[in-house]
Design an enzyme around this catalytic site. Structure first.
Site, mmCIF file in Angstrom:
data_model
loop_
_atom_site.group_PDB
_atom_site.id
_atom_site.type_symbol
_atom_site.label_atom_id
_atom_site.label_comp_id
_atom_site.label_asym_id
_atom_site.label_seq_id
_atom_site.Cartn_x
_atom_site.Cartn_y
_atom_site.Cartn_z
ATOM 1 N N LYS A 53 0.803 -1.229 0.000
ATOM 2 C CA LYS A 53 0.000 0.000 0.000
ATOM 3 C C LYS A 53 0.841 1.287 0.000
ATOM 4 O O LYS A 53 0.407 2.297 -0.567
ATOM 5 C CB LYS A 53 -0.979 -0.012 1.179
ATOM 6 C CG LYS A 53 -1.954 -1.181 1.131
ATOM 7 C CD LYS A 53 -2.567 -1.370 -0.256
ATOM 8 C CE LYS A 53 -3.448 -2.596 -0.338
ATOM 9 N NZ LYS A 53 -3.797 -2.973 -1.714
ATOM 10 N N ARG A 160 4.893 -7.426 -4.233
ATOM 11 C CA ARG A 160 4.663 -7.739 -5.646
ATOM 12 C C ARG A 160 5.161 -6.598 -6.537
ATOM 13 O O ARG A 160 5.095 -5.456 -6.135
ATOM 14 C CB ARG A 160 3.163 -7.938 -5.881
ATOM 15 C CG ARG A 160 2.554 -9.079 -5.079
ATOM 16 C CD ARG A 160 1.044 -8.992 -5.156
ATOM 17 N NE ARG A 160 0.432 -10.030 -4.335
ATOM 18 C CZ ARG A 160 -0.763 -9.908 -3.781
ATOM 19 N NH1 ARG A 160 -1.463 -8.806 -3.960
ATOM 20 N NH2 ARG A 160 -1.259 -10.886 -3.063
#
Length: 269
Positions: A53, A160
């Site tokens: 995030k 990721r």
């Protein structure tokens, strides 16, 4: 109990196993930026989905329109300190949004039962940080989903599309043969994670980020609209390099049959 040549499946969370449409992060990002005086569109908020995030916030600031709007409101370009500050501010927004979007995706429980019958281990990872997960984990368990392990973006150095979270899953699951592993995700960056790890990948087109609708919104679409959205989402996920693309987790068992057959024939991802 049947023993499958597939030893482990690693699922994403929002948009894959829970939260049809992956709506919780979008609600949180939009509210965060709006309270900073910069409104962002749903399409903008969705573009970096699957990233950790903080990285997601940084990616939003890399979008020219958002960068320009931020500078107009705040008088200077966003800095690393701004990204850090917004990430800390984001956490309570996300904690509030997650429980509102915690329903299992239809068909998920039946798929998990199918995996248990095949003796396949169930791993999971997420772009959420560990402190964002407890209530979601509890609500998922109440609905019948208890994965064998959970790895979050804050548990690894690199999120990721790096394969670190997936590999950490496999270490916890005791699985080392990467060709016997499947990654299931609704984001392009999540598919890239699986490809970078060297495993089979299954992209979900309808239940997650690409269509980006809640289950009720999807149900309210006309069949023609559903087909239009589905075709576009399938194309995006196929272009990501996914070995297989399906609509939702409910369709996964049929794909596993195909992967099992290929493994039996000696195929690799």
């Amino acid at each position: 109990m049947n023993t499958s040549p597939i030893k482990a499946i690693v699922f994403d969370w929002a948009g894959t196993t829970v939260d049809f449409g992956s709506c919780a992060p979008i609600l949180a990002f939009q509210r965060l930026f709006l309270d900073q005086g910069v409104a962002i569109e749903v399409s903008e908020a969705r573009a970096p989905m699957g990233l950790e995030k903080r990285d997601h916030i940084a990616a939003l600031f890399n979008m020219p329109r958002i960068a320009e709007a931020w500078q107009t409101v705040h008088g200077q370009p966003a800095t690393e300190a701004d990204i850090d500050r917004l990430y800390q501010a984001f956490i309570p927004y996300q904690l509030k949004a997650i429980p509102q979007c915690s329903d299992l995706i239809p068909g998920a429980v039946e798929t998990f039962q199918d995996l248990r019958a095949r003796d396949i281990k169930i791993g999971s990872n997420t772009g959420y940080a560990s402190m964002m997960m407890p209530e979601l984990i509890e609500k998922a368990a109440q609905q019948g989903y208890v994965p064998d392990c959970i790895v979050t973006a804050s548990d690894v150095t690199r999120g990721r599309p790096y394969p670190d979270m997936l590999w950490k899953n496999l270490m916890q699951l005791g699985t080392s043969d990467i060709k016997t592993v499947v990654k299931v995700d609704d984001t392009v960056v999540g598919i890239h994670e699986g490809l970078n790890a060297g495993c089979w990948t299954v992209g979900l087109a309808v239940s997650g980020n690409e269509v980006g609708m809640s289950y009720q919104e999807w149900q309210n679409c006309t069949p023609e609209k559903q087909e239009q959205l589905k075709a576009k989402a399938h194309q995006t996920m196929q272009s990501s390099g996914a070995h297989y693309v399906i609509d939702t987790i409910a369709d996964l068992p049929a794909v596993l049959d195909q992967i099992e057959a290929r493994l039996t024939q000696g195929d690799k991802p």
